[in-house]
Design an enzyme around this catalytic site. Structure first.
Site, PDB file in Angstrom:
ATOM      1  N   GLU A  47       1.561  -1.219  -0.447  1.00 13.57           N
ATOM      2  CA  GLU A  47      -0.068   0.154   0.027  1.00 13.57           C
ATOM      3  C   GLU A  47       0.816   1.550   0.146  1.00 13.57           C
ATOM      4  O   GLU A  47       1.991   1.284   0.779  1.00 13.57           O
ATOM      5  CB  GLU A  47      -0.986   0.019   0.711  1.00 13.57           C
ATOM      6  N   ASN A  50      -0.319   7.175   0.797  1.00 16.36           N
ATOM      7  CA  ASN A  50      -1.545   8.208   1.493  1.00 16.36           C
ATOM      8  C   ASN A  50      -2.928   7.321   1.606  1.00 16.36           C
ATOM      9  O   ASN A  50      -3.456   8.019   2.372  1.00 16.36           O
ATOM     10  CB  ASN A  50      -1.777   9.286  -0.207  1.00 16.36           C
ATOM     11  N   HIS A 296      -2.874  17.500 -10.912  1.00 18.75           N
ATOM     12  CA  HIS A 296      -1.930  15.964 -10.085  1.00 18.75           C
ATOM     13  C   HIS A 296      -2.452  15.111 -11.467  1.00 18.75           C
ATOM     14  O   HIS A 296      -2.840  14.815 -11.443  1.00 18.75           O
ATOM     15  CB  HIS A 296      -2.349  15.018  -8.965  1.00 18.75           C
ATOM     16  N   THR A 395      -5.743   8.573  -3.898  1.00 19.44           N
ATOM     17  CA  THR A 395      -5.417   8.491  -2.688  1.00 19.44           C
ATOM     18  C   THR A 395      -4.543   9.821  -2.837  1.00 19.44           C
ATOM     19  O   THR A 395      -4.533  10.780  -1.817  1.00 19.44           O
ATOM     20  CB  THR A 395      -4.757   7.640  -1.812  1.00 19.44           C
ATOM     21  N   PHE A 396      -3.647   9.881  -3.853  1.00 21.84           N
ATOM     22  CA  PHE A 396      -2.788  11.383  -3.239  1.00 21.84           C
ATOM     23  C   PHE A 396      -3.557  12.834  -3.676  1.00 21.84           C
ATOM     24  O   PHE A 396      -3.117  14.029  -3.446  1.00 21.84           O
ATOM     25  CB  PHE A 396      -1.564  11.175  -4.368  1.00 21.84           C
TER      26      PHE A 396
HETATM   27  O1  GFB Z   1       0.301   7.535  -2.221  1.00 23.11           O
HETATM   28  P1  GFB Z   1       0.052   6.487  -3.193  1.00 23.11           P
HETATM   29  O2  GFB Z   1      -1.394   5.878  -2.490  1.00 23.11           O
HETATM   30  O3  GFB Z   1      -1.548   6.825  -4.304  1.00 23.11           O
HETATM   31  O4  GFB Z   1       0.491   6.032  -4.152  1.00 23.11           O
HETATM   32  P2  GFB Z   1      -2.319   6.410  -4.596  1.00 23.11           P
HETATM   33  C1  GFB Z   1       1.333   6.711  -5.356  1.00 23.11           C
HETATM   34  C2  GFB Z   1       3.054   7.602  -4.121  1.00 23.11           C
HETATM   35  O5  GFB Z   1       3.393   7.357  -6.169  1.00 23.11           O
HETATM   36  C3  GFB Z   1       2.933   8.159  -3.158  1.00 23.11           C
HETATM   37  C4  GFB Z   1       4.315   8.701  -6.158  1.00 23.11           C
HETATM   38  O6  GFB Z   1       2.687   8.047  -2.338  1.00 23.11           O
HETATM   39  C5  GFB Z   1       4.775   9.508  -4.170  1.00 23.11           C
HETATM   40  O7  GFB Z   1       5.510   8.478  -3.678  1.00 23.11           O
HETATM   41  N1  GFB Z   1       3.690   9.848  -6.542  1.00 23.11           N
HETATM   42  C6  GFB Z   1       2.192   9.899  -7.241  1.00 23.11           C
HETATM   43  C7  GFB Z   1       4.004  10.950  -6.616  1.00 23.11           C
HETATM   44  N2  GFB Z   1       1.527  11.240  -8.302  1.00 23.11           N
HETATM   45  C8  GFB Z   1       2.976  11.855  -6.561  1.00 23.11           C
HETATM   46  C9  GFB Z   1       2.910  12.746  -7.339  1.00 23.11           C
HETATM   47  O8  GFB Z   1       2.460  13.684  -8.173  1.00 23.11           O
HETATM   48  N3  GFB Z   1       4.322  13.639  -7.244  1.00 23.11           N
HETATM   49  C10 GFB Z   1       5.127  12.957  -6.579  1.00 23.11           C
HETATM   50  N4  GFB Z   1       6.432  13.540  -6.368  1.00 23.11           N
HETATM   51  N5  GFB Z   1       5.406  11.286  -6.498  1.00 23.11           N
HETATM   52  C11 GFB Z   1      -2.194   3.646  -4.883  1.00 23.11           C
HETATM   53  C12 GFB Z   1      -0.868   3.042  -4.733  1.00 23.11           C
HETATM   54  O9  GFB Z   1      -1.609   5.627  -5.598  1.00 23.11           O
HETATM   55  O10 GFB Z   1      -3.265   4.218  -5.367  1.00 23.11           O
HETATM   56  C13 GFB Z   1      -1.457   1.857  -4.894  1.00 23.11           C
HETATM   57  O11 GFB Z   1      -0.069   3.313  -3.953  1.00 23.11           O
HETATM   58  C14 GFB Z   1      -2.721   0.868  -5.886  1.00 23.11           C
HETATM   59  O12 GFB Z   1      -0.479   0.560  -4.736  1.00 23.11           O
HETATM   60  C15 GFB Z   1      -3.414   2.457  -5.231  1.00 23.11           C
HETATM   61  O13 GFB Z   1      -1.550   1.200  -7.067  1.00 23.11           O
HETATM   62  C16 GFB Z   1      -4.601   1.791  -6.838  1.00 23.11           C
HETATM   63  O14 GFB Z   1      -3.975   6.312  -4.734  1.00 23.11           O
HETATM   64  O15 GFB Z   1      -2.610   7.625  -6.554  1.00 23.11           O
END
Ligand code: GFB
Length: 437
Positions: A47, A50, A296, A395-396
């Site tokens: 996971e 975010n 984003h 979730t970002f």
């Molecule tokens: O945070 P997160 O759970 O969001 O995972 P999602 C995405 C990660 O990718 C972030 C990087 O924590 C960052 O490390 N990242 C994504 C970014 N967008 C950016 C950005 O704009 N800038 C930077 N610097 N880094 C989840 C995934 O992603 O979605 C799960 O964690 C799964 O594995 C799920 O795929 C469906 O919610 O976008």
């Protein structure tokens, strides 16, 4: 007062010969010290950052309420050190076992609920004389699983049930929370269905079993804590916990300097609500934001696995141009996890548009903020923009929405989603969850 079982176990782990562990190196049995309960937890390793923030909120709201009831007045939630996350791609950096203080203002979080960073937990424990050796006994580790059938006769019941056939070796391949000083006395697999409050019943049961004495110290751990649901998602308590999660000051400062330097913007111009402490925030909808659009654009696994809802870069660029024109903005800030090649393409699609993107100014700065900090700086810059567009079901993006709600933007400037197609036909939009005070 020495716990011989634990001592034997340590001998076994380190293949030490008898007598090599002195009495002083053996952990003292936990008991008759202080009536404190530490709850450790962790989330399913794949996971992302975010979602983990959301899981924290579930537990923080729970712990705050639990701490008001006997015998939990001294309960503490221990923040799991950040292991290396899948999305943190800078392999040359040390991004392992990081404290929450690397990313968040833990003192601010603590003003909402009794939480401790892992090192603070170790300090705390040492005060009870439980760290005369490097080992801490965890009374019971619960690994949570979903029930196979969520609806018994069509009805959703809150429940948990021990899985009798459960071998620790199958489920725990590393040290608990990757921390070698933790030693689990018992390991229990548990099917769990329901809100976080059900954990209160589980802990109470445990304390009855363990015959908690007045001055005991107990440590429990929950693995796969993402299985527990919010008590009430999006209510006042959710938002209080969320507001207490302010980012670490060095990251806030870097984002501020960047906004001033590259976007000619600051808090005063943006007219955002940001009192020194979150407790002073009030309902507010008058933020105007910096003179830029922020977007984003989630790529990586989204571009590969969610093609039905994730736009191509060309389509994203078309949508960005259209929105800039509509809002009469000339600068776009892009937050993205796109690869270098994708970025080159995006820039080409956005030719003649003033595009900005944060990159650390030096290797030293990158080593300081790490991948996680860089992502937070992206979120902060997006949060302060005049208008924001995010990615569907990321979730970002959700965390940026929340930040903007706290800062006091009008909803229409925040809850926007990039559509799969620029024509906006059949567009899927993220839900709107407004702030509640
Ligand atoms: O945070 P997160 O759970 O969001 O995972 P999602 C995405 C990660 O990718 C972030 C990087 O924590 C960052 O490390 N990242 C994504 C970014 N967008 C950016 C950005 O704009 N800038 C930077 N610097 N880094 C989840 C995934 O992603 O979605 C799960 O964690 C799964 O594995 C799920 O795929 C469906 O919610 O976008």
């Amino acid at each position: 007062a020495y716990d011989t079982t634990t001592c034997d176990k340590l001998q076994e782990i380190f293949s030490l010969k008898e007598n090599q562990l002195t009495k002083h190196q053996c952990p003292k049995s936990i008991g008759k010290r202080a009536n404190t309960i530490y709850l450790l937890y962790d989330v399913n390793p794949p996971e992302g950052f975010n979602l983990r923030r959301d899981v924290y909120i579930r537990l923080a709201v729970f712990i705050r309420q639990l701490a008001r009831r006997k015998p939990f007045q001294n309960v503490r939630l221990v923040l799991p050190p950040w292991g290396r996350l899948f999305h943190w791609k800078s392999s040359h950096l040390h991004q392992y076992s990081l404290p929450w203080s690397q990313f968040f203002d833990v003192a601010s979080m603590r003003r909402y609920a009794p939480v401790l960073d892992f090192s603070e937990f170790l300090d705390d424990i040492s005060k009870f004389g439980l760290l005369e050796t490097p080992y801490i006994q965890v009374q019971n580790v619960f690994k949570l699983f979903h029930f196979q059938d969520m609806f018994e006769q069509g009805v959703f019941h809150e429940k948990f049930q021990i899985i009798s056939e459960c071998r620790k070796e199958e489920h725990l391949h590393d040290f608990l929370l990757q921390q070698p000083m933790l030693w689990e006395k018992n390991f229990t697999c548990l099917r769990y269905q329901g809100s976080v409050n059900l954990l209160g019943d589980l802990l109470r049961q445990q304390l009855n079993h363990a015959a908690m004495q007045t001055n005991d110290v107990k440590v429990f751990a929950i693995l796969n804590a993402e299985v527990v649901l919010h008590d009430q998602w999006g209510d006042r308590e959710f938002w209080r916990a969320r507001r207490s999660m302010r980012f670490a000051e060095p990251l806030v400062k870097i984002a501020e300097e960047y906004r001033m330097r590259e976007l000619n913007s600051n808090k005063a111009l943006e007219r955002v609500q940001r009192p020194p402490i979150w407790e002073e925030e009030r309902p507010f909808r008058a933020a105007v934001g910096g003179n830029y659009l922020a977007v984003h654009i989630r790529r990586g696994d989204f571009a590969r696995g969610r093609q039905n809802t994730t736009p191509t870069l060309k389509s994203a660029a078309t949508q960005i141009r259209a929105r800039m024109e509509l809002l009469n903005l000339t600068t776009v800030y892009i937050a993205t996890d796109a690869s270098g090649m994708e970025l080159t393409n995006l820039k080409a699609y956005l030719q003649r548009v003033r595009m900005r993107r944060f990159t650390p100014e030096s290797l030293a700065q990158k080593a300081l903020i790490l991948d996680g900090g860089q992502a937070i700086i992206d979120q902060l810059i997006c949060a302060h923009a005049r208008h924001f567009i995010g990615t569907f079901e990321s979730t970002f993006t959700y965390r940026i929405y929340e930040e903007r709600e706290i800062l006091g933007f009008l909803r229409k400037t925040t809850f926007n989603t990039l559509c799969k197609n620029a024509s906006r036909g059949n567009c899927e939009y993220n839900s709107i969850w407004p702030i509640v005070y």
